[in-house]
Design a protein around this motif. Structure first.
Motif, PDB file in Angstrom:
ATOM      1  N   GLU A 253       0.796  -1.227   0.000  1.00 35.25           N
ATOM      2  CA  GLU A 253       0.000   0.000   0.000  1.00 35.25           C
ATOM      3  C   GLU A 253       0.829   1.278   0.000  1.00 35.25           C
ATOM      4  OE1 GLU A 253      -2.985   0.142   2.953  1.00 35.25           O
ATOM      5  OE2 GLU A 253      -4.087  -1.593   2.192  1.00 35.25           O
ATOM      6  N   VAL A 254       1.993   1.277   0.630  1.00 31.90           N
ATOM      7  CA  VAL A 254       2.793   2.500   0.753  1.00 31.90           C
ATOM      8  C   VAL A 254       4.097   2.339  -0.009  1.00 31.90           C
ATOM      9  CG1 VAL A 254       3.900   4.100   2.326  1.00 31.90           C
ATOM     10  CG2 VAL A 254       1.788   2.960   3.012  1.00 31.90           C
ATOM     11  N   VAL A 255       4.270   3.149  -1.056  1.00 29.75           N
ATOM     12  CA  VAL A 255       5.487   3.055  -1.862  1.00 29.75           C
ATOM     13  C   VAL A 255       6.617   3.836  -1.193  1.00 29.75           C
ATOM     14  CG1 VAL A 255       6.520   3.463  -4.115  1.00 29.75           C
ATOM     15  CG2 VAL A 255       4.103   2.833  -3.951  1.00 29.75           C
ATOM     16  N   VAL A 256       6.378   5.116  -0.923  1.00 29.84           N
ATOM     17  CA  VAL A 256       7.371   5.956  -0.246  1.00 29.84           C
ATOM     18  C   VAL A 256       6.833   6.304   1.139  1.00 29.84           C
ATOM     19  CG1 VAL A 256       8.525   8.195  -0.241  1.00 29.84           C
ATOM     20  CG2 VAL A 256       8.329   6.901  -2.365  1.00 29.84           C
ATOM     21  N   ARG A 257       7.624   6.021   2.164  1.00 27.39           N
ATOM     22  CA  ARG A 257       7.183   6.257   3.541  1.00 27.39           C
ATOM     23  C   ARG A 257       7.588   7.642   4.032  1.00 27.39           C
ATOM     24  NH1 ARG A 257       3.599   3.366   6.531  1.00 27.39           N
ATOM     25  NH2 ARG A 257       4.606   1.442   5.827  1.00 27.39           N
ATOM     26  N   GLY A 350      11.172   3.964   1.419  1.00 27.99           N
ATOM     27  CA  GLY A 350       9.891   3.267   1.502  1.00 27.99           C
ATOM     28  C   GLY A 350      10.032   1.801   1.167  1.00 27.99           C
ATOM     29  N   ILE A 351       9.456   0.937   1.984  1.00 26.32           N
ATOM     30  CA  ILE A 351       9.593  -0.500   1.755  1.00 26.32           C
ATOM     31  C   ILE A 351       8.823  -0.938   0.513  1.00 26.32           C
ATOM     32  CG2 ILE A 351       7.629  -1.387   3.111  1.00 26.32           C
ATOM     33  CD1 ILE A 351       9.856  -3.289   4.383  1.00 26.32           C
ATOM     34  N   GLY A 352       7.828  -0.131   0.105  1.00 30.48           N
ATOM     35  CA  GLY A 352       7.077  -0.446  -1.103  1.00 30.48           C
ATOM     36  C   GLY A 352       7.891  -0.300  -2.377  1.00 30.48           C
ATOM     37  N   MET A 353       9.072   0.354  -2.287  1.00 27.69           N
ATOM     38  CA  MET A 353       9.935   0.501  -3.459  1.00 27.69           C
ATOM     39  C   MET A 353      10.430  -0.848  -3.961  1.00 27.69           C
ATOM     40  SD  MET A 353      11.980   3.868  -2.056  1.00 27.69           S
ATOM     41  CE  MET A 353      13.288   3.813  -3.266  1.00 27.69           C
ATOM     42  N   VAL A 354      10.392  -1.868  -3.079  1.00 25.41           N
ATOM     43  CA  VAL A 354      10.811  -3.215  -3.476  1.00 25.41           C
ATOM     44  C   VAL A 354       9.952  -3.733  -4.619  1.00 25.41           C
ATOM     45  CG1 VAL A 354      10.950  -5.622  -2.691  1.00 25.41           C
ATOM     46  CG2 VAL A 354      11.710  -3.777  -1.184  1.00 25.41           C
ATOM     47  N   SER A 355       8.668  -3.372  -4.608  1.00 21.69           N
ATOM     48  CA  SER A 355       7.735  -3.942  -5.588  1.00 21.69           C
ATOM     49  C   SER A 355       7.138  -2.901  -6.537  1.00 21.69           C
ATOM     50  CB  SER A 355       6.596  -4.667  -4.848  1.00 21.69           C
ATOM     51  OG  SER A 355       5.950  -3.799  -3.939  1.00 21.69           O
ATOM     52  N   HIS A 356       7.648  -1.668  -6.524  1.00 22.23           N
ATOM     53  CA  HIS A 356       7.137  -0.626  -7.412  1.00 22.23           C
ATOM     54  C   HIS A 356       8.283   0.011  -8.188  1.00 22.23           C
ATOM     55  CE1 HIS A 356       3.851  -1.039  -4.514  1.00 22.23           C
ATOM     56  NE2 HIS A 356       3.064  -0.439  -5.390  1.00 22.23           N
ATOM     57  N   ALA A 357       8.083   0.178  -9.500  1.00 20.94           N
ATOM     58  CA  ALA A 357       9.110   0.772 -10.368  1.00 20.94           C
ATOM     59  C   ALA A 357       8.878   2.276 -10.515  1.00 20.94           C
ATOM     60  CB  ALA A 357       9.077   0.098 -11.736  1.00 20.94           C
ATOM     61  N   GLY A 358       9.920   2.985 -10.962  1.00 23.05           N
ATOM     62  CA  GLY A 358       9.778   4.374 -11.351  1.00 23.05           C
ATOM     63  C   GLY A 358      10.056   5.406 -10.283  1.00 23.05           C
ATOM     64  N   ILE A 359      10.450   4.984  -9.085  1.00 27.19           N
ATOM     65  CA  ILE A 359      10.678   5.947  -7.999  1.00 27.19           C
ATOM     66  C   ILE A 359      11.896   6.824  -8.300  1.00 27.19           C
ATOM     67  CG2 ILE A 359      11.062   6.246  -5.529  1.00 27.19           C
ATOM     68  CD1 ILE A 359       8.346   5.041  -6.341  1.00 27.19           C
ATOM     69  N   ALA A 360      12.979   6.198  -8.773  1.00 30.06           N
ATOM     70  CA  ALA A 360      14.196   6.965  -9.081  1.00 30.06           C
ATOM     71  C   ALA A 360      13.922   8.009 -10.156  1.00 30.06           C
ATOM     72  CB  ALA A 360      15.315   6.026  -9.509  1.00 30.06           C
ATOM     73  N   SER A 361      13.196   7.597 -11.198  1.00 31.13           N
ATOM     74  CA  SER A 361      12.880   8.524 -12.286  1.00 31.13           C
ATOM     75  C   SER A 361      12.099   9.725 -11.774  1.00 31.13           C
ATOM     76  CB  SER A 361      12.065   7.785 -13.353  1.00 31.13           C
ATOM     77  OG  SER A 361      11.628   8.683 -14.350  1.00 31.13           O
ATOM     78  N   ILE A 382      15.293  -0.182  -0.519  1.00 31.84           N
ATOM     79  CA  ILE A 382      14.186   0.660  -0.068  1.00 31.84           C
ATOM     80  C   ILE A 382      14.602   2.123   0.109  1.00 31.84           C
ATOM     81  CG2 ILE A 382      13.080  -1.301   1.063  1.00 31.84           C
ATOM     82  CD1 ILE A 382      13.936  -0.099   3.758  1.00 31.84           C
ATOM     83  N   LYS A 383      15.717   2.528  -0.470  1.00 29.17           N
ATOM     84  CA  LYS A 383      16.166   3.915  -0.302  1.00 29.17           C
ATOM     85  C   LYS A 383      16.944   4.391  -1.520  1.00 29.17           C
ATOM     86  CE  LYS A 383      19.888   4.885   2.028  1.00 29.17           C
ATOM     87  NZ  LYS A 383      20.872   5.099   3.107  1.00 29.17           N
ATOM     88  N   ILE A 384      16.744   5.670  -1.868  1.00 31.63           N
ATOM     89  CA  ILE A 384      17.586   6.362  -2.843  1.00 31.63           C
ATOM     90  C   ILE A 384      18.072   7.640  -2.189  1.00 31.63           C
ATOM     91  CG2 ILE A 384      17.744   7.377  -5.157  1.00 31.63           C
ATOM     92  CD1 ILE A 384      15.202   5.763  -5.864  1.00 31.63           C
ATOM     93  N   SER A 385      19.396   7.833  -2.154  1.00 30.10           N
ATOM     94  CA  SER A 385      19.985   9.023  -1.531  1.00 30.10           C
ATOM     95  C   SER A 385      20.793   9.805  -2.555  1.00 30.10           C
ATOM     96  CB  SER A 385      20.899   8.633  -0.369  1.00 30.10           C
ATOM     97  OG  SER A 385      20.171   8.061   0.690  1.00 30.10           O
ATOM     98  N   CYS A 386      20.770  11.121  -2.431  1.00 25.98           N
ATOM     99  CA  CYS A 386      21.537  12.003  -3.312  1.00 25.98           C
ATOM    100  C   CYS A 386      22.319  13.015  -2.481  1.00 25.98           C
ATOM    101  CB  CYS A 386      20.612  12.767  -4.248  1.00 25.98           C
ATOM    102  SG  CYS A 386      19.644  11.738  -5.357  1.00 25.98           S
ATOM    103  N   ILE A 387      23.548  13.271  -2.901  1.00 28.46           N
ATOM    104  CA  ILE A 387      24.317  14.378  -2.347  1.00 28.46           C
ATOM    105  C   ILE A 387      24.070  15.598  -3.231  1.00 28.46           C
ATOM    106  CG2 ILE A 387      26.640  15.281  -1.933  1.00 28.46           C
ATOM    107  CD1 ILE A 387      25.803  13.307   0.152  1.00 28.46           C
ATOM    108  N   ILE A 388      23.698  16.699  -2.592  1.00 26.23           N
ATOM    109  CA  ILE A 388      23.406  17.945  -3.298  1.00 26.23           C
ATOM    110  C   ILE A 388      24.052  19.095  -2.526  1.00 26.23           C
ATOM    111  CG2 ILE A 388      21.231  17.086  -4.275  1.00 26.23           C
ATOM    112  CD1 ILE A 388      19.734  18.467  -2.014  1.00 26.23           C
ATOM    113  N   LYS A 389      23.925  20.320  -3.023  1.00 27.62           N
ATOM    114  CA  LYS A 389      24.404  21.473  -2.281  1.00 27.62           C
ATOM    115  C   LYS A 389      23.656  21.581  -0.956  1.00 27.62           C
ATOM    116  CE  LYS A 389      25.744  24.611  -6.053  1.00 27.62           C
ATOM    117  NZ  LYS A 389      25.411  25.911  -6.695  1.00 27.62           N
ATOM    118  N   GLU A 390      24.377  21.939   0.100  1.00 23.79           N
ATOM    119  CA  GLU A 390      23.735  22.081   1.410  1.00 23.79           C
ATOM    120  C   GLU A 390      22.609  23.113   1.361  1.00 23.79           C
ATOM    121  OE1 GLU A 390      24.928  22.985   6.097  1.00 23.79           O
ATOM    122  OE2 GLU A 390      26.449  23.084   4.526  1.00 23.79           O
TER     123      GLU A 390
END
Length: 420
Positions: A253-257, A350-361, A382-390
């Motif tokens: 039910e929950v893709v991104v927590r 989100g744990i739902g990322m295991v079974s859902h595509a397209g989150i990174a995009s 279940i995670k995507i992390s990015c380094i960006i400007k502070e």
């Protein structure tokens, strides 16, 4: 039932708050439960002690720093125990050496190795409420150690785990100044939604990605020993958030927590390093030997046998890691070493990322649309992390929170559409 309750610095910030904490502990005991209380230093006390050390010397000895900053909990545990006793219940304050919370010798960021729970269990059998100093332990040589920021959370869960040899029905409650875990920092996103429950895996990823609700090690321990963990406010009677095993409903039910952010990041880049595994191992072994944790790593494609490597560490570890990197560069004839303290990290979890595509995009599109440049990327199931400007961190949190429709208003709207 045995309930281990941890109270943070704001919860015991003054005498009135200490009285309220004592009342809550007594109410839990009166309801038929055994209670162990774990207490942090009063709000601001640890920082005050650290500032004293740095006024004395710019480079305080870490062993002596731990001796100094551990004194804050001695004050708060005694006061909480006194307050409980004044309400007609038996209590005793206990410091690290009195219940043998044994750690390694990594001063200021020690890890718990074992706890002798025999004495604690004996006190509970006598109807006594132990009030334990969080955040600290002793090493095998008897030196005082501390567990790092948020270490009282880990103390509480470790104590709960140690008592599993004597008790079956155990939960751990973490009382703080927030009433649960939110989809983002409410100070950044005012419409962030409080979660009723979240999986251990998701909470662990949120914690390591910068969410300040719980220390990551406490979540890892709770997951290892399957201890139900509640995050509650000591100022309200809210149910808070339950951290527990994942369920099929969570996955489907929950893709991104939630969205987490961390400004406590620094980036180091080594240019022109030989593309030789043994040389690269030498670099990271030197950093590991300094007890520095690396978060993210990137490596460029090899050109004429040379590559560039970038990695991130916490800001407090930057100076030492940069010195190690410069020594390594000089030894191996690298072109240059660059350091950047003006970076931050934003993560989608989100744990739902295991079974859902397209989150990174969706994540990268939303950031690009807002003019936020991604410097480094790391992923897990279940995670995507990015380094960006502070300077872009808070903007990124708002953008991603909106992109994944995590606000209370958005979720109410979605529920209404489903019903109709």
């Amino acid at each position: 039932m045995l309930i281990v309750q941890k109270y943070g610095g704001t919860s015991v910030g003054d005498i009135e708050r200490i009285k309220n904490v004592a009342k809550r502990i007594v109410e839990t005991k009166r309801a038929g439960n055994d209670v162990v209380a774990v207490v942090s230093a009063m709000a601001g006390e640890t920082d005050r002690l650290i500032n004293l050390a740095y006024k004395l010397t710019p480079d305080p000895d870490l062993r002596e720093l731990d001796v100094l900053i551990s004194t804050g909990e001695q004050v708060s545990t005694a006061l909480v125990a006194m307050a409980i006793i004044s309400l007609g219940y038996k209590a005793v304050s206990l410091q690290n050496h009195q219940i043998k919370i044994v750690t390694d010798s990594s001063f200021t960021k020690a890890r718990i190795r074992k706890i002798d729970a025999y004495k604690l269990n004996a006190l509970l059998d006598q109807g006594i409420i132990p009030v334990i100093a969080g955040f600290q332990g002793i090493d095998e040589e008897g030196n005082i150690t501390t567990l790092g920021r948020g270490g009282s959370d880990t103390t509480a869960v470790a104590i709960a785990a140690s008592l599993m040899d004597y008790r079956n029905d155990i939960i751990c409650e973490i009382y703080t100044d927030v009433d649960g875990v939110y989809t983002a920092d409410p100070n950044i996103v005012p419409d962030a939604k409080k979660l009723d429950e979240i999986s251990y895996e998701e909470m662990l990823e949120l914690a390591v990605s910068g969410a300040k609700v719980l220390q990551a090690r406490s979540v890892g321990l709770a997951m290892k020993y399957n201890i139900p963990l509640y995050v509650k406010s000591s100022f309200t009677d809210s149910e808070g958030t339950l951290i527990t095993k994942e369920t099929q409903k969570m996955i489907e039910e929950v893709v991104v927590r939630g969205i987490a952010s961390d400004k406590n990041q620094a980036k180091i880049t080594l240019l022109g390093i030989p593309d030789d595994p043994m040389v690269i191992i030498e670099l990271f072994k030197a950093i590991a030997d300094a007890n520095i944790v690396i978060d993210m790593i990137t490596q460029t494609s090899s050109v004429e046998g040379l590559t560039d490597i970038g990695f991130t560490v916490s800001k407090p570890d930057f100076k030492k890691a940069f010195e190690i990197s410069k020594d390594f560069a000089k030894k191996n004839g690298l072109r240059n070493v660059e350091g950047d303290l003006n970076v931050g990290k934003v993560s989608v979890i989100g744990i739902g990322m295991v079974s859902h595509a397209g989150i990174a995009s969706r994540m990268f599109t939303a950031l690009a649309r807002s003019g936020i440049k991604v410097q480094m990327i790391s992923t897990s199931e279940i995670k995507i992390s990015c380094i960006i400007k502070e300077s872009d961190v808070e903007k990124a949190v708002k953008v991603l929170h909106e992109e994944f429709k995590l606000s209370e208003t958005e979720q109410r709207s979605q529920r209404s559409k489903i019903k109709n």
